[in-house]
Design a protein around this motif. Structure first.
Motif, PDB file in Angstrom:
ATOM      1  N   GLU A   1     -31.661  37.882  -3.593  1.00 55.99           N
ATOM      2  CA  GLU A   1     -30.694  37.357  -4.545  1.00 55.99           C
ATOM      3  C   GLU A   1     -29.686  38.794  -4.495  1.00 55.99           C
ATOM      4  N   SER A   2     -30.503  40.013  -4.751  1.00 53.22           N
ATOM      5  CA  SER A   2     -29.547  41.316  -4.732  1.00 53.22           C
ATOM      6  C   SER A   2     -29.021  41.589  -3.675  1.00 53.22           C
ATOM      7  N   ALA A   3     -29.375  41.050  -2.422  1.00 49.59           N
ATOM      8  CA  ALA A   3     -28.903  41.575  -1.197  1.00 49.59           C
ATOM      9  C   ALA A   3     -27.488  40.354  -1.067  1.00 49.59           C
ATOM     10  N   ILE A   4     -27.856  39.337  -1.449  1.00 50.69           N
ATOM     11  CA  ILE A   4     -26.907  38.279  -1.534  1.00 50.69           C
ATOM     12  C   ILE A   4     -25.885  38.429  -2.372  1.00 50.69           C
TER      13      ILE A   4
ATOM     14  N   THR B   1     -29.375  46.020   3.023  1.00 54.68           N
ATOM     15  CA  THR B   1     -28.868  44.636   2.887  1.00 54.68           C
ATOM     16  C   THR B   1     -28.341  44.332   4.298  1.00 54.68           C
ATOM     17  N   ARG B   2     -27.716  45.250   4.865  1.00 56.19           N
ATOM     18  CA  ARG B   2     -27.116  45.120   6.159  1.00 56.19           C
ATOM     19  C   ARG B   2     -28.231  44.865   7.015  1.00 56.19           C
ATOM     20  N   ASN B   3     -29.295  45.376   7.125  1.00 60.80           N
ATOM     21  CA  ASN B   3     -30.584  45.120   7.978  1.00 60.80           C
ATOM     22  C   ASN B   3     -30.981  43.834   7.813  1.00 60.80           C
ATOM     23  N   ARG B   4     -31.102  43.408   6.364  1.00 60.94           N
ATOM     24  CA  ARG B   4     -31.568  41.877   6.332  1.00 60.94           C
ATOM     25  C   ARG B   4     -30.807  40.989   6.872  1.00 60.94           C
ATOM     26  N   PHE B   5     -29.287  41.361   6.848  1.00 66.08           N
ATOM     27  CA  PHE B   5     -28.334  40.352   7.430  1.00 66.08           C
ATOM     28  C   PHE B   5     -28.414  40.414   8.922  1.00 66.08           C
ATOM     29  N   PHE B   6     -28.785  41.326   9.650  1.00 62.81           N
ATOM     30  CA  PHE B   6     -29.167  41.498  11.112  1.00 62.81           C
ATOM     31  C   PHE B   6     -30.530  40.767  11.337  1.00 62.81           C
ATOM     32  N   GLU B   7     -31.330  40.693  10.500  1.00 60.58           N
ATOM     33  CA  GLU B   7     -32.545  39.793  10.925  1.00 60.58           C
ATOM     34  C   GLU B   7     -32.325  38.377  10.612  1.00 60.58           C
ATOM     35  N   ILE B   8     -31.508  37.877  10.008  1.00 53.87           N
ATOM     36  CA  ILE B   8     -31.016  36.427  10.003  1.00 53.87           C
ATOM     37  C   ILE B   8     -30.265  36.275  11.329  1.00 53.87           C
ATOM     38  N   TRP B   9     -29.487  37.145  11.616  1.00 52.09           N
ATOM     39  CA  TRP B   9     -28.443  37.031  13.073  1.00 52.09           C
ATOM     40  C   TRP B   9     -29.380  36.875  14.113  1.00 52.09           C
ATOM     41  N   GLU B  10     -30.645  37.684  14.031  1.00 51.31           N
ATOM     42  CA  GLU B  10     -31.492  37.665  15.244  1.00 51.31           C
ATOM     43  C   GLU B  10     -32.119  36.320  15.413  1.00 51.31           C
TER      44      GLU B  10
ATOM     45  N   PHE C   1     -23.960  30.499   2.857  1.00 51.91           N
ATOM     46  CA  PHE C   1     -24.616  30.567   4.038  1.00 51.91           C
ATOM     47  C   PHE C   1     -25.922  31.294   4.134  1.00 51.91           C
ATOM     48  N   LEU C   2     -26.109  32.350   3.204  1.00 49.94           N
ATOM     49  CA  LEU C   2     -27.367  33.214   2.922  1.00 49.94           C
ATOM     50  C   LEU C   2     -28.330  32.310   2.326  1.00 49.94           C
ATOM     51  N   HIS C   3     -27.943  31.634   1.323  1.00 53.47           N
ATOM     52  CA  HIS C   3     -28.724  30.692   0.279  1.00 53.47           C
ATOM     53  C   HIS C   3     -29.398  29.651   1.486  1.00 53.47           C
ATOM     54  N   HIS C   4     -28.346  28.845   2.404  1.00 47.69           N
ATOM     55  CA  HIS C   4     -28.979  27.952   3.016  1.00 47.69           C
ATOM     56  C   HIS C   4     -29.880  28.605   4.199  1.00 47.69           C
ATOM     57  N   ALA C   5     -29.818  29.683   4.440  1.00 42.28           N
ATOM     58  CA  ALA C   5     -30.679  30.513   5.764  1.00 42.28           C
ATOM     59  C   ALA C   5     -32.016  30.676   5.090  1.00 42.28           C
ATOM     60  N   ASN C   6     -31.923  31.217   3.675  1.00 39.02           N
ATOM     61  CA  ASN C   6     -33.271  31.322   3.003  1.00 39.02           C
ATOM     62  C   ASN C   6     -34.005  29.827   3.103  1.00 39.02           C
TER      63      ASN C   6
ATOM     64  N   GLU D   1     -24.867  41.410  -3.125  1.00 37.90           N
ATOM     65  CA  GLU D   1     -23.977  42.572  -2.784  1.00 37.90           C
ATOM     66  C   GLU D   1     -23.118  42.193  -1.586  1.00 37.90           C
ATOM     67  N   LEU D   2     -23.884  41.282  -0.737  1.00 34.75           N
ATOM     68  CA  LEU D   2     -22.683  40.830   0.418  1.00 34.75           C
ATOM     69  C   LEU D   2     -21.476  40.130  -0.143  1.00 34.75           C
ATOM     70  N   ALA D   3     -21.725  39.164  -1.029  1.00 32.77           N
ATOM     71  CA  ALA D   3     -20.905  38.367  -1.597  1.00 32.77           C
ATOM     72  C   ALA D   3     -19.811  39.180  -2.351  1.00 32.77           C
ATOM     73  N   SER D   4     -20.306  40.270  -3.040  1.00 32.24           N
ATOM     74  CA  SER D   4     -19.313  41.173  -3.701  1.00 32.24           C
ATOM     75  C   SER D   4     -18.425  42.014  -2.905  1.00 32.24           C
ATOM     76  N   ALA D   5     -19.038  42.507  -1.846  1.00 32.58           N
ATOM     77  CA  ALA D   5     -18.415  43.084  -0.854  1.00 32.58           C
ATOM     78  C   ALA D   5     -17.236  42.367  -0.345  1.00 32.58           C
ATOM     79  N   SER D   6     -17.657  41.001   0.037  1.00 31.70           N
ATOM     80  CA  SER D   6     -16.663  40.250   0.632  1.00 31.70           C
ATOM     81  C   SER D   6     -15.326  39.918  -0.245  1.00 31.70           C
ATOM     82  N   GLN D   7     -16.036  39.587  -1.590  1.00 32.32           N
ATOM     83  CA  GLN D   7     -14.842  39.039  -2.469  1.00 32.32           C
ATOM     84  C   GLN D   7     -13.990  40.232  -2.924  1.00 32.32           C
ATOM     85  N   ASN D   8     -14.323  41.439  -3.187  1.00 30.77           N
ATOM     86  CA  ASN D   8     -13.806  42.611  -3.421  1.00 30.77           C
ATOM     87  C   ASN D   8     -12.623  42.902  -2.591  1.00 30.77           C
TER      88      ASN D   8
END
Length: 434
Positions: free
Chosen positions: A300-303, A44-53, A286-291, A305-312
């Motif tokens: 969706e599972s990665a989205i 999941t972290r790598n998918r986010f880095f790909e968007i950042w790239e 942000f990730l949905h708009h990035a898609n 996961e990141l949303a849950s980590a943030s909210q928690n």
């Protein structure tokens, strides 16, 4: 009217698409977004880095964001490892409790009637304990080891260093600059101008220093915001996308339990500085708009996961703030009326209500259990200890019951006031015109 009061208006999907795809858009990630990368699966972290790239040349980072990331990085690592470690600990304690219950008084006579049952149950429990231990070794420990950046080199920070290189704004010029921000922030918080005023109580009297400058933690969000405003002022007529996990009311406008978008004051101030558009988004939006607009292709599972980590993490910080308030109140009951007279938001009042209610139920169950259990003390000291525990629980129950009654009455009065306002509004709308 829209041109004069644009801060009160949302943006269309077409505008969002144009902002995401524009070559001039400035993307800003808050520190909490960077720290979330320590609380998710590696893939999941790598998918986010790909968007950042994909957008790295359009990204810009306030100096304060990077400072807060550096100051909180190791704590994020420690908290994430600790949270993972609690899973096998909970499994082991549950297994121990199950073993104690199965072989305890409730089932001893039943087990005794069947000559082979005790051995079969023992075999079953040993099998479950072995499976749990294997699960921990194969699924939990590898994850904990993978983010052990306290004892090993931090490869996540390496990637963040690479992606932020040459894209970080300047630090405050001197102490006078910081002091001026503190003074301005105090006035802004008084008039509920965000961001940051929701942190005022939780971070009051918390100070830190870096590189010869002294900072006041309660103004951290405002430091970030002021640096973004300065950058936009130097780069006018560009859209800004600010991505944050902070979901409090000093960032987002909320009504009837729904988040309607950024607070008007943020949009107005950002546009007054020269921004053509301003989008404030949490990580899943942000990730949905990035898609949709950046062809990110993150699942969706990665989205989730990141949303849950943030909210928690936000929920943990908010709950911790409430727990500190309750701990203080238990030691200082006379402060309760002051707390209830403060200008707490509806979300804060509801959060306090449910936290106090749950704590009240917890203490009530503990007290009932002590009162009803049959204990044969070995000596007077054991009996004295039991009575002392009961007395402490009674005191806690009295404190929380008093607070629960107070906060219930305040919420009820607030709801009654809202109902009266709504009724008057309806009556006004139904009254015939002169």
């Amino acid at each position: 009217m829209r041109s004069s009061f644009s801060g009160f208006y949302g943006v269309s999907e077409e505008t969002i698409a144009n902002v995401f795809t524009s070559a001039d858009t400035i993307f800003v990630f808050d520190a909490n977004i960077l720290l979330t990368l320590y609380r998710c699966e590696e893939d999941t972290r790598n998918r986010f880095f790909e968007i950042w790239e994909k957008i790295k040349d359009k990204c810009w980072f306030p100096h304060q964001v990077c400072l807060e990331y550096q100051r909180n990085r190791l704590k994020a690592v420690s908290d994430s490892r600790e949270a993972l470690g609690k899973i096998p600990s909970k499994i082991n304690s549950s297994m121990a409790a199950l073993r104690k219950e199965i072989f305890g008084n409730d089932f001893s006579s039943t087990i005794a009637r069947y000559s082979n049952l005790r051995g079969e149950l023992e075999e079953l429990l040993l099998s479950l304990e072995k499976t749990a231990d294997e699960f921990s070794k194969s699924h939990i420990e590898p994850r904990r080891k993978n983010i052990d950046f306290i004892n090993n080199h931090d490869v996540i920070r390496d990637k963040i260093d690479e992606l932020t290189d040459g894209k970080i704004g300047p630090a405050p010029a001197d102490q006078n600059t910081v002091d001026a921000l503190n003074k301005s922030g105090k006035t802004r918080y008084q008039y509920k101008i965000g961001p940051g005023y929701d942190d005022e109580k939780a971070k009051e009297n918390k100070f830190y220093a870096y590189n010869g400058l002294n900072y006041d933690a309660q103004y951290g969000d405002y430091y970030v915001w002021s640096q973004v405003l300065d950058h936009v002022g130097s780069n006018p007529q560009r859209a800004v996308i600010y991505v944050t996990n902070d979901a409090k009311s000093d960032f987002f406008y909320k009504i009837d339990g729904q988040t309607r978008g950024p607070n008007e004051s943020l949009i107005t101030e950002m546009k007054n500085k020269g921004a053509s558009e301003f989008l404030l988004q949490n990580i899943d939006t942000f990730l949905h708009h990035a898609n949709n607009h950046l062809h990110a292709n993150i699942g969706e599972s990665a989205i989730d996961e990141l949303a849950s980590a943030s909210q928690n993490e936000e929920r943990k910080k908010y709950t911790w703030s409430i727990q500190k308030k309750l701990s203080f109140l238990q030691r200082n009951p006379g402060y309760i009326n002051k707390l209830l007279s403060d200008d707490n938001s509806k979300e804060e009042m509801n959060g306090l209500y449910y936290t106090i209610r749950d704590r009240l139920h917890k203490y009530s169950r503990e007290y009932d259990s002590l009162v009803t259990q049959t204990v044969i003390p070995f000596d007077d000291s054991e009996l004295d200890g039991l009575e002392l525990k009961k007395e402490k629980l009674r005191n806690s129950l009295n404190t929380y019951q008093f607070l629960f009654d107070k906060i219930t009455n305040k919420i009820a009065a607030s709801q009654e006031e809202e109902a009266i306002h709504q009724l008057l509004k309806e009556m006004d709308s139904e009254s015939p015109e002169e």
